[in-house]
Design a protein around this motif. Structure first.
Motif, PDB file in Angstrom:
ATOM      1  N   ARG A  44      31.818  47.389  45.949  1.00 13.27           N
ATOM      2  CA  ARG A  44      32.820  46.465  46.462  1.00 13.27           C
ATOM      3  C   ARG A  44      32.176  45.143  46.889  1.00 13.27           C
ATOM      4  O   ARG A  44      31.167  45.131  47.580  1.00 13.27           O
ATOM      5  CB  ARG A  44      33.555  47.075  47.665  1.00 13.27           C
ATOM      6  CG  ARG A  44      34.308  48.341  47.319  1.00 13.27           C
ATOM      7  CD  ARG A  44      35.098  48.860  48.520  1.00 13.27           C
ATOM      8  NE  ARG A  44      35.640  50.182  48.235  1.00 13.27           N
ATOM      9  CZ  ARG A  44      36.742  50.402  47.527  1.00 13.27           C
ATOM     10  NH1 ARG A  44      37.423  49.372  47.037  1.00 13.27           N
ATOM     11  NH2 ARG A  44      37.170  51.634  47.295  1.00 13.27           N
ATOM     12  N   GLY A  45      32.785  44.040  46.470  1.00 12.48           N
ATOM     13  CA  GLY A  45      32.331  42.721  46.880  1.00 12.48           C
ATOM     14  C   GLY A  45      31.019  42.278  46.272  1.00 12.48           C
ATOM     15  O   GLY A  45      30.485  41.235  46.654  1.00 12.48           O
ATOM     16  N   VAL A 139      47.139  32.150  45.704  1.00 10.75           N
ATOM     17  CA  VAL A 139      45.818  32.182  45.078  1.00 10.75           C
ATOM     18  C   VAL A 139      45.564  30.894  44.292  1.00 10.75           C
ATOM     19  O   VAL A 139      44.429  30.397  44.242  1.00 10.75           O
ATOM     20  CB  VAL A 139      45.654  33.439  44.192  1.00 10.75           C
ATOM     21  CG1 VAL A 139      46.482  33.375  42.934  1.00 10.75           C
ATOM     22  CG2 VAL A 139      44.180  33.655  43.843  1.00 10.75           C
ATOM     23  N   ARG A 142      44.244  28.424  46.725  1.00  7.47           N
ATOM     24  CA  ARG A 142      42.847  28.651  47.090  1.00  7.47           C
ATOM     25  C   ARG A 142      41.898  28.119  46.024  1.00  7.47           C
ATOM     26  O   ARG A 142      40.729  27.833  46.305  1.00  7.47           O
ATOM     27  CB  ARG A 142      42.599  30.137  47.320  1.00  7.47           C
ATOM     28  CG  ARG A 142      43.361  30.691  48.518  1.00  7.47           C
ATOM     29  CD  ARG A 142      43.019  32.138  48.783  1.00  7.47           C
ATOM     30  NE  ARG A 142      41.635  32.304  49.204  1.00  7.47           N
ATOM     31  CZ  ARG A 142      41.085  33.467  49.510  1.00  7.47           C
ATOM     32  NH1 ARG A 142      41.813  34.574  49.441  1.00  7.47           N
ATOM     33  NH2 ARG A 142      39.828  33.543  49.877  1.00  7.47           N
ATOM     34  N   LEU A 170      42.729  37.830  39.793  1.00  7.44           N
ATOM     35  CA  LEU A 170      42.506  38.204  41.187  1.00  7.44           C
ATOM     36  C   LEU A 170      43.778  38.306  42.016  1.00  7.44           C
ATOM     37  O   LEU A 170      43.732  38.771  43.159  1.00  7.44           O
ATOM     38  CB  LEU A 170      41.555  37.201  41.846  1.00  7.44           C
ATOM     39  CG  LEU A 170      40.106  37.225  41.346  1.00  7.44           C
ATOM     40  CD1 LEU A 170      39.336  36.024  41.871  1.00  7.44           C
ATOM     41  CD2 LEU A 170      39.415  38.516  41.772  1.00  7.44           C
ATOM     42  N   ARG A 173      44.643  41.518  43.756  1.00 10.75           N
ATOM     43  CA  ARG A 173      43.515  42.058  44.524  1.00 10.75           C
ATOM     44  C   ARG A 173      42.941  43.318  43.877  1.00 10.75           C
ATOM     45  O   ARG A 173      42.921  44.405  44.486  1.00 10.75           O
ATOM     46  CB  ARG A 173      43.926  42.328  45.982  1.00 10.75           C
ATOM     47  CG  ARG A 173      44.249  41.054  46.736  1.00 10.75           C
ATOM     48  CD  ARG A 173      44.589  41.315  48.183  1.00 10.75           C
ATOM     49  NE  ARG A 173      44.710  40.059  48.918  1.00 10.75           N
ATOM     50  CZ  ARG A 173      43.707  39.451  49.552  1.00 10.75           C
ATOM     51  NH1 ARG A 173      42.501  40.013  49.552  1.00 10.75           N
ATOM     52  NH2 ARG A 173      43.901  38.309  50.183  1.00 10.75           N
ATOM     53  N   LEU A 201      35.901  33.765  45.669  1.00  6.24           N
ATOM     54  CA  LEU A 201      37.183  34.406  45.940  1.00  6.24           C
ATOM     55  C   LEU A 201      37.088  35.921  45.751  1.00  6.24           C
ATOM     56  O   LEU A 201      37.612  36.698  46.556  1.00  6.24           O
ATOM     57  CB  LEU A 201      38.261  33.829  45.023  1.00  6.24           C
ATOM     58  CG  LEU A 201      39.689  34.333  45.219  1.00  6.24           C
ATOM     59  CD1 LEU A 201      40.134  34.196  46.672  1.00  6.24           C
ATOM     60  CD2 LEU A 201      40.639  33.583  44.293  1.00  6.24           C
ATOM     61  N   SER A 204      35.267  37.444  48.692  1.00 15.22           N
ATOM     62  CA  SER A 204      36.079  37.420  49.912  1.00 15.22           C
ATOM     63  C   SER A 204      37.134  38.511  49.901  1.00 15.22           C
ATOM     64  O   SER A 204      37.563  38.970  50.963  1.00 15.22           O
ATOM     65  CB  SER A 204      36.742  36.047  50.070  1.00 15.22           C
ATOM     66  OG  SER A 204      37.805  35.860  49.146  1.00 15.22           O
ATOM     67  N   GLN A 205      37.568  38.942  48.714  1.00 17.29           N
ATOM     68  CA  GLN A 205      38.566  40.008  48.593  1.00 17.29           C
ATOM     69  C   GLN A 205      37.943  41.401  48.534  1.00 17.29           C
ATOM     70  O   GLN A 205      38.654  42.399  48.512  1.00 17.29           O
ATOM     71  CB  GLN A 205      39.413  39.799  47.323  1.00 17.29           C
ATOM     72  CG  GLN A 205      40.289  38.573  47.370  1.00 17.29           C
ATOM     73  CD  GLN A 205      41.212  38.459  46.171  1.00 17.29           C
ATOM     74  OE1 GLN A 205      42.063  37.582  46.123  1.00 17.29           O
ATOM     75  NE2 GLN A 205      41.061  39.329  45.187  1.00 17.29           N
ATOM     76  N   THR A 207      36.266  42.453  45.961  1.00 18.40           N
ATOM     77  CA  THR A 207      36.385  42.881  44.571  1.00 18.40           C
ATOM     78  C   THR A 207      35.008  42.960  43.925  1.00 18.40           C
ATOM     79  O   THR A 207      34.194  42.051  44.072  1.00 18.40           O
ATOM     80  CB  THR A 207      37.261  41.898  43.780  1.00 18.40           C
ATOM     81  OG1 THR A 207      38.580  41.906  44.318  1.00 18.40           O
ATOM     82  CG2 THR A 207      37.319  42.254  42.308  1.00 18.40           C
TER      83      THR A 207
END
Length: 241
Positions: A44-45, A139, A142, A170, A173, A201, A204-205, A207
């Motif tokens: 994750r991330g 989104v 952003r 994205l 999510r 981005l 930050s989610q 992903t």
């Protein structure tokens, strides 16, 4: 996705940051090996890059990880569930609701507006139009694209089009985004900007991103780097990459 498929996925979620892994994966085109014994884990991330020359097998591995290409040997697990145990409907639902995709040329639908293209994953998942468009607007904002919401793909630049593709990947999510040469069609200035916005981005989610590229500079933005040569995947030492 069937009730049994949903229960298998929910019941097998592992309580760590690991979301997708491949173990000793082989893929063949006819008798020719395209991927040989690949091992990789996504968290994750975290952004993972796979570099290599054209024909090295990196895109083939990407589509194995996404469940698009069935593997010949080995296994791929998403949140503990073996993808090979899911039927076609379950795989389609998984790709639609939990995965995101970014391609080299964006692949936007020309008849839809920027806003509608971005909202597409949410609409396909059954979300109401107003809610999907609101999420798309957020989104897009952003990514600095609020002023382009009502334009069609033919009315935006290449860099803007690729940002829309990132927004679409994205907006729902997703747990994992699969990016195949996402900046390959852009000049260096646009490529750097789009990549920075995309990865920022996604991180930050929370992903996970797996990024296929032939560009070492693009790969250097990743947290983890692999190199693929003649179907063989090898980790790269960041000190010498």
């Amino acid at each position: 996705m069937s009730a049994s498929g949903l229960s298998r996925l929910r019941g097998s979620v592992i309580n760590t940051s690991e979301v997708l892994s491949a173990r000793y994966v082989d893929l063949f085109y006819g008798e020719a090996p395209a991927v040989k014994g690949a091992n990789i884990t996504l968290h994750r991330g975290e952004v993972t890059a796979i570099t290599g020359q054209s024909g090295s097998g990196k895109s083939s591995l990407l589509y194995c990880l996404a469940g698009v290409l069935p593997v010949a040997r080995g296994e791929i697990r998403f949140e503990g569930q073996i993808l090979g145990e899911l039927d076609d409907e379950e795989l389609s639902t998984l790709r639609r609701e939990r995965f995101g995709f970014v391609f080299q040329y964006g692949e936007l639908l020309p008849e839809l507006t920027v806003e509608e293209n971005t909202a597409l994953p949410l609409r396909l998942a059954g979300q109401r139009k107003a809610e999907a468009l609101a999420a798309a607007g957020e989104v897009l904002g952003r990514l600095g694209l609020s002023g382009l919401r009502q334009r069609r793909p033919s009315q935006v630049s290449g860099g803007q089009s690729q940002r829309v593709a990132v927004a679409r990947a994205l907006v729902h999510r997703p747990t994992v985004v699969f990016a195949d040469e996402p900046t390959g069609s852009l000049d260096s200035a646009n490529a750097g900007a789009v990549l920075e916005e995309f990865l920022s981005l996604a991180r930050s989610q929370g992903t996970a991103v797996v990024l296929v590229t032939h560009d070492i500079e693009v790969a250097s933005r990743a947290d983890i780097q692999f190199c693929m040569r003649d179907g063989v995947l090898s980790p790269m030492d960041r000190e010498t990459a």
